[in-house]
Design an enzyme around this catalytic site. Structure first.
Site, PDB file in Angstrom:
ATOM      1  N   ARG A 246      68.059  26.383  76.642  1.00 38.56           N
ATOM      2  CA  ARG A 246      69.337  25.862  77.100  1.00 38.56           C
ATOM      3  C   ARG A 246      69.126  24.616  77.962  1.00 38.56           C
ATOM      4  O   ARG A 246      68.157  24.527  78.721  1.00 38.56           O
ATOM      5  CB  ARG A 246      70.099  26.918  77.930  1.00 38.56           C
ATOM      6  CG  ARG A 246      70.765  28.012  77.109  1.00 38.56           C
ATOM      7  CD  ARG A 246      71.919  27.462  76.275  1.00 38.56           C
ATOM      8  NE  ARG A 246      72.675  28.492  75.591  1.00 38.56           N
ATOM      9  CZ  ARG A 246      72.399  28.972  74.386  1.00 38.56           C
ATOM     10  NH1 ARG A 246      71.339  28.524  73.736  1.00 38.56           N
ATOM     11  NH2 ARG A 246      73.185  29.888  73.816  1.00 38.56           N
ATOM     12  N   GLU A 275      76.751  19.129  76.747  1.00 37.57           N
ATOM     13  CA  GLU A 275      76.918  19.170  75.299  1.00 37.57           C
ATOM     14  C   GLU A 275      78.398  19.273  74.976  1.00 37.57           C
ATOM     15  O   GLU A 275      79.165  19.853  75.750  1.00 37.57           O
ATOM     16  CB  GLU A 275      76.161  20.372  74.716  1.00 37.57           C
ATOM     17  CG  GLU A 275      74.660  20.321  74.908  1.00 37.57           C
ATOM     18  CD  GLU A 275      73.937  21.516  74.260  1.00 37.57           C
ATOM     19  OE1 GLU A 275      74.627  22.370  73.641  1.00 37.57           O
ATOM     20  OE2 GLU A 275      72.707  21.596  74.377  1.00 37.57           O
ATOM     21  N   HIS A 294      71.190  20.725  69.292  1.00 41.41           N
ATOM     22  CA  HIS A 294      71.256  22.189  69.467  1.00 41.41           C
ATOM     23  C   HIS A 294      71.377  22.892  68.114  1.00 41.41           C
ATOM     24  O   HIS A 294      72.202  23.785  67.922  1.00 41.41           O
ATOM     25  CB  HIS A 294      72.422  22.584  70.377  1.00 41.41           C
ATOM     26  CG  HIS A 294      72.121  23.812  71.195  1.00 41.41           C
ATOM     27  ND1 HIS A 294      72.550  23.978  72.493  1.00 41.41           N
ATOM     28  CD2 HIS A 294      71.415  24.933  70.893  1.00 41.41           C
ATOM     29  CE1 HIS A 294      72.140  25.150  72.958  1.00 41.41           C
ATOM     30  NE2 HIS A 294      71.444  25.734  72.004  1.00 41.41           N
TER      31      HIS A 294
END
Length: 348
Positions: A246, A275, A294
């Site tokens: 993360r 993000e 991601h």
């Protein structure tokens, strides 16, 4: 007595703007085999799930939206929020618990694809794949001798977090002739580490000894900014950092400075503090970093397996069975949840 439908809502981001599925297979065949389950899709995508979107559903399968206290404010029927994946920093687990709602993740479903992606990144970084590709694209063939790479052989992997993904990564790397891997994980015993062929070390020792530092811990208040300027300074100048966990675990300012000054050989980042990234990121200026939105581990197989696991949660709950991957098992003992679950059993 007719069986009432067990309604499962899917967040709208599983579909595109026209309402067509984005992904080849998200495991819905598991639900199709159950005549009493009716899957539906949210009509619109929101950053946070609204209580009005859940309606009278018993379960919700969540891709990217946040789950907040407001999301579960009207949870008279809702039994479970199933995260499509293993990260749950976007879910207010405490609020769900207070609202008598289970939260699940798809334990094990992402282990292989994330580990495989990490192996690919390790090879790409150490062999300067991105740089060498650019030499050909720009006609700089004669500069190839300036970019000698290194093999994985005789190098040391260090994993921060020794869960399923890290364990699979270690397994996949066994054929590369690397040195015994190191791990930092305060929740893992020496006995388990020994069984896995891993040496447990302190956080600082791992950073200073590993040639590849791969992050596999959850994002929590304790891991926020876990790797900053001090920690990066402990790493070898020819070491690489990989983050498939993360954003926020790594201080991006400190990492950018270390990479730009060549205090670190390189990095591979699949996640970012903010993000989505919708404009060119500053890390893109650097030739010693690999980036992905991601999704480095996104494969058809991964989405199929995650989907099957999330859908199986719904099947199990609908049949009165405790599912896998529950984050807040105390909910099973709460009167409010038990009453909702019992009402479901009686009506069917």
């Amino acid at each position: 007595m007719s069986v009432q439908k067990f309604i499962v809502m899917l967040t709208a981001d599983f579909n595109d703007g026209t309402g067509a599925p984005k992904f080849r297979d998200i495991g819905l065949s598991v639900l199709a085999e159950q005549s009493h389950i009716e899957p539906r899709v949210f009509k619109e995508h929101r950053k946070q799930i609204g209580a009005d979107q859940i309606e009278n559903a018993q379960g919700v399968i969540v891709l990217t939206p946040d789950v907040t206290a407001a999301s579960v404010a009207k949870s008279d029927s809702l039994l479970v929020m199933a995260r499509f994946g293993v990260g749950y920093d976007s879910v207010d687990v405490k609020a769900c618990t207070a609202a008598d709602v289970l939260v699940t993740i798809t334990t094990g479903a992402v282990d292989r694809p994330v580990a495989e992606a990490a192996v690919g990144w390790m090879i790409a970084l150490s062999h300067n794949v991105c740089i060498k590709d650019n030499l050909v694209r720009t006609g700089k063939w004669d500069e190839r001798s300036k970019h000698m790479g290194c093999e994985l052989r005789d190098r040391t992997l260090g994993v921060i977090g020794l869960g399923g993904i890290a364990q699979k990564l270690i397994e996949l790397l066994r054929g590369f002739g690397m040195k015994p891997p190191l791990a930092f994980d305060p929740f893992v015993t020496e006995a388990i580490a020994e069984k896995l062929g891993v040496r447990l070390v302190s956080f600082d020792e791992l950073l200073s000894q590993a040639d590849f530092v791969s992050i596999h811990c959850p994002f929590t208040e304790k891991t926020r900014g876990l790797i900053g300027a001090r920690e990066l300074a402990l790493m070898k100048p020819d070491a690489y950092l990989l983050n498939t966990a993360r954003g926020g675990i790594v201080d991006e300012d400190a990492l950018y400075t270390a990479l730009k000054n060549r205090a670190l050989a390189g990095a591979a980042l699949d996640c970012f503090a903010q993000e989505p990234v919708t404009s060119p990121h500053r890390f893109g200026e650097l030739d010693n970093v690999l980036l992905a939105p991601h999704s480095i581990a996104w494969t058809n197989e991964m989405f199929r397996d995650i989907g099957r696991a999330a859908c199986q949660v719904m099947v199990d709950i609908s049949h009165g069975i405790r599912p896998r991957g529950v984050l807040n098992p105390e909910v099973f003992e709460q009167a409010g949840f038990r009453a909702k679950w019992e009402r479901l059993r009686k009506r069917n």
